[in-house]
Design a protein around this motif. Sequence first.
Motif, PDB file in Angstrom:
ATOM      1  N   VAL A  31       0.820  -1.161  -0.077  1.00 12.73           N
ATOM      2  CA  VAL A  31      -0.201   0.189  -0.083  1.00 12.73           C
ATOM      3  C   VAL A  31       0.956   1.176   0.009  1.00 12.73           C
ATOM      4  CG1 VAL A  31      -1.781   1.242   1.285  1.00 12.73           C
ATOM      5  CG2 VAL A  31      -1.783  -1.388   1.256  1.00 12.73           C
ATOM      6  N   LEU A  32       1.857   1.107   0.693  1.00 13.59           N
ATOM      7  CA  LEU A  32       2.996   2.276   0.826  1.00 13.59           C
ATOM      8  C   LEU A  32       3.783   2.640  -0.637  1.00 13.59           C
ATOM      9  CD1 LEU A  32       4.479   1.801   4.508  1.00 13.59           C
ATOM     10  CD2 LEU A  32       2.261   3.136   3.340  1.00 13.59           C
ATOM     11  N   LEU A  33       3.831   1.623  -1.502  1.00 15.45           N
ATOM     12  CA  LEU A  33       4.764   1.833  -2.640  1.00 15.45           C
ATOM     13  C   LEU A  33       4.109   2.877  -3.465  1.00 15.45           C
ATOM     14  CD1 LEU A  33       5.211  -1.927  -3.603  1.00 15.45           C
ATOM     15  CD2 LEU A  33       7.053  -0.283  -3.002  1.00 15.45           C
ATOM     16  N   PRO A  34       2.952   3.079  -3.769  1.00 15.46           N
ATOM     17  CA  PRO A  34       2.641   4.256  -4.626  1.00 15.46           C
ATOM     18  C   PRO A  34       2.944   5.498  -4.267  1.00 15.46           C
ATOM     19  CG  PRO A  34       0.911   2.579  -4.712  1.00 15.46           C
ATOM     20  CD  PRO A  34       1.680   2.313  -3.785  1.00 15.46           C
ATOM     21  N   PRO A 148      -2.767  -3.787   5.294  1.00 16.88           N
ATOM     22  CA  PRO A 148      -3.159  -2.919   4.198  1.00 16.88           C
ATOM     23  C   PRO A 148      -4.396  -2.155   4.851  1.00 16.88           C
ATOM     24  CG  PRO A 148      -2.810  -5.112   3.326  1.00 16.88           C
ATOM     25  CD  PRO A 148      -2.688  -5.338   5.035  1.00 16.88           C
ATOM     26  N   LEU A 149      -5.233  -2.657   5.644  1.00 19.94           N
ATOM     27  CA  LEU A 149      -6.236  -1.660   6.309  1.00 19.94           C
ATOM     28  C   LEU A 149      -5.688  -0.774   6.884  1.00 19.94           C
ATOM     29  CD1 LEU A 149      -8.875  -4.570   7.290  1.00 19.94           C
ATOM     30  CD2 LEU A 149      -8.647  -3.318   5.203  1.00 19.94           C
ATOM     31  N   LEU A 150      -4.774  -0.798   7.778  1.00 21.41           N
ATOM     32  CA  LEU A 150      -4.372   0.224   8.639  1.00 21.41           C
ATOM     33  C   LEU A 150      -3.455   1.352   7.714  1.00 21.41           C
ATOM     34  CD1 LEU A 150      -3.057   1.413  11.251  1.00 21.41           C
ATOM     35  CD2 LEU A 150      -1.025  -0.199  11.182  1.00 21.41           C
ATOM     36  N   ALA A 151      -2.796   0.743   6.595  1.00 16.19           N
ATOM     37  CA  ALA A 151      -1.904   1.723   6.005  1.00 16.19           C
ATOM     38  C   ALA A 151      -2.981   2.584   4.996  1.00 16.19           C
ATOM     39  CB  ALA A 151      -1.062   0.926   4.807  1.00 16.19           C
ATOM     40  N   THR A 152      -3.827   2.125   4.640  1.00 17.52           N
ATOM     41  CA  THR A 152      -4.959   2.602   3.625  1.00 17.52           C
ATOM     42  C   THR A 152      -5.681   3.722   4.576  1.00 17.52           C
ATOM     43  OG1 THR A 152      -5.155   0.637   2.216  1.00 17.52           O
ATOM     44  CG2 THR A 152      -7.156   2.304   2.307  1.00 17.52           C
ATOM     45  N   TRP A 153      -6.060   3.324   5.678  1.00 14.09           N
ATOM     46  CA  TRP A 153      -6.606   4.330   6.489  1.00 14.09           C
ATOM     47  C   TRP A 153      -5.832   5.614   7.068  1.00 14.09           C
ATOM     48  CZ3 TRP A 153      -5.846   4.951  11.979  1.00 14.09           C
ATOM     49  CH2 TRP A 153      -6.701   6.109  12.513  1.00 14.09           C
ATOM     50  N   ILE A 154      -4.596   5.247   7.262  1.00  9.68           N
ATOM     51  CA  ILE A 154      -3.652   6.329   7.770  1.00  9.68           C
ATOM     52  C   ILE A 154      -3.346   7.171   6.478  1.00  9.68           C
ATOM     53  CG2 ILE A 154      -1.219   6.891   8.436  1.00  9.68           C
ATOM     54  CD1 ILE A 154      -1.353   4.427  10.058  1.00  9.68           C
ATOM     55  N   LEU A 155      -3.138   6.554   5.311  1.00  3.15           N
ATOM     56  CA  LEU A 155      -2.766   7.391   3.948  1.00  3.15           C
ATOM     57  C   LEU A 155      -3.993   8.421   3.656  1.00  3.15           C
ATOM     58  CD1 LEU A 155      -0.953   4.932   1.763  1.00  3.15           C
ATOM     59  CD2 LEU A 155       0.115   6.840   2.996  1.00  3.15           C
ATOM     60  N   PHE A 236      -1.568  -3.140  -8.980  1.00  2.00           N
ATOM     61  CA  PHE A 236      -2.031  -3.565 -10.160  1.00  2.00           C
ATOM     62  C   PHE A 236      -3.647  -3.327 -10.223  1.00  2.00           C
ATOM     63  CE2 PHE A 236      -4.654  -7.584 -11.433  1.00  2.00           C
ATOM     64  CZ  PHE A 236      -4.405  -7.628 -12.594  1.00  2.00           C
ATOM     65  N   LEU A 237      -4.301  -3.524  -9.114  1.00  2.00           N
ATOM     66  CA  LEU A 237      -5.721  -3.252  -9.138  1.00  2.00           C
ATOM     67  C   LEU A 237      -6.077  -1.797  -9.468  1.00  2.00           C
ATOM     68  CD1 LEU A 237      -6.356  -5.453  -5.811  1.00  2.00           C
ATOM     69  CD2 LEU A 237      -7.109  -6.106  -8.069  1.00  2.00           C
ATOM     70  N   ASP A 245      -8.470   3.225  -4.248  1.00  2.00           N
ATOM     71  CA  ASP A 245      -7.494   2.924  -3.173  1.00  2.00           C
ATOM     72  C   ASP A 245      -8.125   2.248  -2.065  1.00  2.00           C
ATOM     73  OD1 ASP A 245      -5.694   4.354  -4.617  1.00  2.00           O
ATOM     74  OD2 ASP A 245      -5.134   5.900  -3.158  1.00  2.00           O
ATOM     75  N   LEU A 246      -9.259   2.537  -1.544  1.00  2.00           N
ATOM     76  CA  LEU A 246     -10.114   1.779  -0.622  1.00  2.00           C
ATOM     77  C   LEU A 246     -10.058   0.446  -0.867  1.00  2.00           C
ATOM     78  CD1 LEU A 246     -11.208   2.126   2.227  1.00  2.00           C
ATOM     79  CD2 LEU A 246     -13.262   2.997   1.439  1.00  2.00           C
ATOM     80  N   VAL A 247     -11.029   0.066  -2.069  1.00  2.00           N
ATOM     81  CA  VAL A 247     -11.414  -1.268  -2.413  1.00  2.00           C
ATOM     82  C   VAL A 247     -10.086  -1.932  -2.785  1.00  2.00           C
ATOM     83  CG1 VAL A 247     -12.245  -2.391  -4.258  1.00  2.00           C
ATOM     84  CG2 VAL A 247     -13.447  -0.028  -3.433  1.00  2.00           C
ATOM     85  N   ALA A 248      -8.888  -1.457  -3.586  1.00  2.00           N
ATOM     86  CA  ALA A 248      -7.770  -2.129  -3.561  1.00  2.00           C
ATOM     87  C   ALA A 248      -7.039  -2.448  -2.123  1.00  2.00           C
ATOM     88  CB  ALA A 248      -6.928  -1.203  -4.561  1.00  2.00           C
ATOM     89  N   GLY A 249      -7.290  -1.615  -1.164  1.00  2.00           N
ATOM     90  CA  GLY A 249      -6.796  -2.023  -0.089  1.00  2.00           C
ATOM     91  C   GLY A 249      -7.397  -3.119   0.476  1.00  2.00           C
TER      92      GLY A 249
END
Length: 399
Positions: A31-34, A148-155, A236-237, A245-249
Amino acid sequence: MSALRRELWAPVALSYVTFILVGLSSGVGGVLLPAQIDDYGLDKATIGTQFFAFSAGFMLSGSTAGPLIHRLGIRASLILGGGTFALAGLFTAVRPPFLAFLVAQIVAGYGTGIFESVLNAYLTDLPKATTLLNRLHAFFGVGALLGPLLATWILTFLPWTAVWLVLALVCLPLLIGFYLTLPAREAPPPATAEEQAERPGLLATASRQPAVLLGAVFLAVYVGLEISVGNWGFSFLVDEHGQSDLVAGYTVSGYWLGLTLGRFLISPIATRLGMTATGMTFLCLAGVTLSTTLAWLVPGAAMASVSFVLLGFWLGPIFPTTMAVAPRLTVARLVPTAIGLINGVSVVGGAVFPWLTGAIAQGIGPWTLPPFAVALALLQLVIWWLVTTRMAPASRTAS
C-alpha cells in the motif's frame, strides 16, 4: 494457553502480538509503494530495491541470532531486536533521503529477523511447542491481513511515513512487556571446540544435498510469489483495473485473510480426508495455478479481487508444510542445518522476485503481474515434483 504454566502465558501472549506486528510491517508495504514512488520521484524498479535491503538485514540476523541468545539470553536478545526495529521505524518516520531509507530497511530487516528467530527458539523450549509455534505463525497472517487496512486508513489523512511511526510506537510497549515478564536467564554454556568445528561441516554437507537445495529453491519461489502479489497487487488493482485505493486495500487484505484461513483450515481437512502432506501441497499448488490464471485471463475488477483472495487461501499451507517435511529431505543429523538453509534461501526469493515484478511492470505495464504469477506457480509445481522424488517415506496423512 491453559496448558501453559501461569508464569508463561504473558510472554507467550506477547510473542503472538509481536508476530502480529511483524505481519503488519509486511502487509503495509504494498500500500505504501505508490506513495513512496511519488514522494521520492523514483520508478518501480528503483523503489523495489528496498526489498533487497530488508532481506539483507533479515539474512544477517540469521547468522547472529544464535550468538546473541548464547551471550545475552532470550530477554535481552528480544529487546535488542525490537529496539533495532523501533529505531528503524522512528528514523523512517522523519522521511530520510532514499539512500538513508534503504539503510533503515536493512536495520528493520535485521530487527525483524532477530524477533522471529528468538521467538521461535523461545517457544520451541516450552510445553506443547508444536501447537504454540503453529499459532505463532498464524498470527503473522493476522497482522498481514490488518496491515493494508491500517496503511490505507492512515494514508487518507497522513503521509506514508506515519505508518512506520505507528509500527515503531507499537513495538515499544512490547519491549517493556518482555522485560517485565521474561527472566534474565543465564546464557547457555559455551560450545565445545568440537561443536564449533562441526558447524561448518554440517552446513557444507547439507548444501550439497540435491533434496535440500531443491527445497530451498522451492520456498524461494514460493516466498517470491507471495510477497510479489502482496506488495504489487495494490498497484495492479488501481492502475490496471481502476479500483479505488480503498477497494484495492480491502482486496489486498482479503489476500492476506485467505492466506491465514488457508493455514487454519486446509491441513485439518486434508488430514480428515487421509491426504499425505505432499498430496495436500500438490492440491494447494494446483489451486494457486488456477487462481493466478483466473486473475490473468478472466476480465473484470471483481474477478481480480476474488482470484487474489483464492490465491492467498491456496498459498497459505505451502510454507509450513514444506518445513514440516524438511526432515524427509536429509538425515536426522542434518535436519536443523537444512531447515536453516532452506529458510535463509527463501528470503532471497522474497527480495529478487518482488523487485523483478516491479521492474517488469515498469518496463511493460502493470498487467504483467498475473502472467508473471502464473509462471511462478507453474515453476513451483515442477520443483515440488522434483522435491517429492527425493523424499524419504513418511506417515500416511498430512498431519
